[in-house]
Write a protein that holds these residues in place. Sequence first.
Motif, mmCIF file in Angstrom:
data_model
loop_
_atom_site.group_PDB
_atom_site.id
_atom_site.type_symbol
_atom_site.label_atom_id
_atom_site.label_comp_id
_atom_site.label_asym_id
_atom_site.label_seq_id
_atom_site.Cartn_x
_atom_site.Cartn_y
_atom_site.Cartn_z
ATOM 1 N N ASN A 30 3.284 -72.383 -1.842
ATOM 2 C CA ASN A 30 3.430 -71.478 -2.964
ATOM 3 C C ASN A 30 4.902 -71.126 -3.156
ATOM 4 O OD1 ASN A 30 0.660 -71.354 -3.264
ATOM 5 N ND2 ASN A 30 0.452 -69.455 -2.118
ATOM 6 N N ARG A 67 1.222 -73.621 -6.296
ATOM 7 C CA ARG A 67 1.098 -72.405 -7.082
ATOM 8 C C ARG A 67 2.461 -71.748 -7.224
ATOM 9 N NH1 ARG A 67 0.855 -67.090 -7.009
ATOM 10 N NH2 ARG A 67 -0.647 -66.065 -8.348
ATOM 11 N N GLY A 69 4.049 -67.968 -8.749
ATOM 12 C CA GLY A 69 3.649 -66.660 -9.244
ATOM 13 C C GLY A 69 4.805 -65.672 -9.283
ATOM 14 N N GLN A 71 5.514 -61.052 -10.246
ATOM 15 C CA GLN A 71 5.011 -59.744 -10.642
ATOM 16 C C GLN A 71 6.028 -59.070 -11.542
ATOM 17 O OE1 GLN A 71 4.478 -57.773 -6.857
ATOM 18 N NE2 GLN A 71 2.332 -58.382 -6.766
ATOM 19 N N THR A 83 3.852 -63.870 -19.628
ATOM 20 C CA THR A 83 2.617 -64.020 -20.388
ATOM 21 C C THR A 83 2.597 -65.351 -21.136
ATOM 22 O OG1 THR A 83 2.405 -61.638 -20.640
ATOM 23 C CG2 THR A 83 1.194 -62.986 -22.202
ATOM 24 N N LYS A 87 -0.533 -67.367 -16.375
ATOM 25 C CA LYS A 87 -1.738 -66.589 -16.650
ATOM 26 C C LYS A 87 -1.636 -65.223 -15.983
ATOM 27 C CE LYS A 87 -4.875 -70.399 -17.271
ATOM 28 N NZ LYS A 87 -6.153 -70.986 -16.940
ATOM 29 N N GLU A 89 -3.081 -62.659 -13.839
ATOM 30 C CA GLU A 89 -4.113 -62.758 -12.807
ATOM 31 C C GLU A 89 -4.623 -61.399 -12.339
ATOM 32 O OE1 GLU A 89 -2.867 -66.924 -10.708
ATOM 33 O OE2 GLU A 89 -1.919 -65.108 -9.938
ATOM 34 N N GLY A 90 -3.849 -60.357 -12.608
ATOM 35 C CA GLY A 90 -4.304 -59.048 -12.151
ATOM 36 C C GLY A 90 -3.374 -57.934 -12.601
ATOM 37 N N GLN A 107 0.386 -59.100 -12.208
ATOM 38 C CA GLN A 107 0.514 -60.301 -11.382
ATOM 39 C C GLN A 107 0.273 -61.522 -12.258
ATOM 40 O OE1 GLN A 107 1.163 -60.790 -7.935
ATOM 41 N NE2 GLN A 107 1.221 -62.935 -8.541
ATOM 42 N N TYR A 108 1.223 -62.462 -12.269
ATOM 43 C CA TYR A 108 1.116 -63.695 -13.053
ATOM 44 C C TYR A 108 1.147 -64.893 -12.127
ATOM 45 C CZ TYR A 108 2.330 -60.788 -17.052
ATOM 46 O OH TYR A 108 2.330 -59.825 -18.013
ATOM 47 N N GLY A 109 0.518 -65.979 -12.549
ATOM 48 C CA GLY A 109 0.552 -67.198 -11.760
ATOM 49 C C GLY A 109 0.164 -68.414 -12.579
ATOM 50 N N GLU A 114 -2.390 -76.796 -13.858
ATOM 51 C CA GLU A 114 -2.203 -76.110 -15.136
ATOM 52 C C GLU A 114 -0.812 -76.403 -15.706
ATOM 53 O OE1 GLU A 114 -4.989 -72.198 -14.251
ATOM 54 O OE2 GLU A 114 -2.857 -72.140 -13.740
#
Length: 135
Positions: A30, A67, A69, A71, A83, A87, A89-90, A107-109, A114
């Motif tokens: 990651n 992955r 990600g 924040q 955005t 995506k 994610e939370g 939280q984005y990832g 993808e």
Amino acid sequence: ELCEAMIQVDGQEPQSVGFAGVSKQPHSQNATLECLYVNRDMRGQRIGNSIVEAMLHKAFTAWGCRRFGTQAYDITDSHGIYTRLMKLEGRLRGVGFYNGKAMDLLQYGILREEYFARKPGEAVTLLPVDPPSEK
């Protein structure tokens, strides 16, 4: 890894437009965007998008990450960049405060498959930045 973002316009000398810092977790494959900065005079020109695009490309092609990600607080401009490119994610609601107002942490990832399934945008050139020397 801290990288300086460089951009070259119409054959002119490359100029620094900001920087990004990414940490890699080799055991989990990651990567996390830890910081993103766009020079004040370059803001509003989608330079942040290009810097994040370049980091995504590096993470998935050069580093083989599975992955990527990051924040961001919901009141910052950067969450719009994430955005568009990743995506949501939370959401951790009310975890921060600014000027007496509660902020949510987003939280984005994006996963490797993808990333390769979408059409990447233009990216700036990233140059490694030497870490500051200890005094």
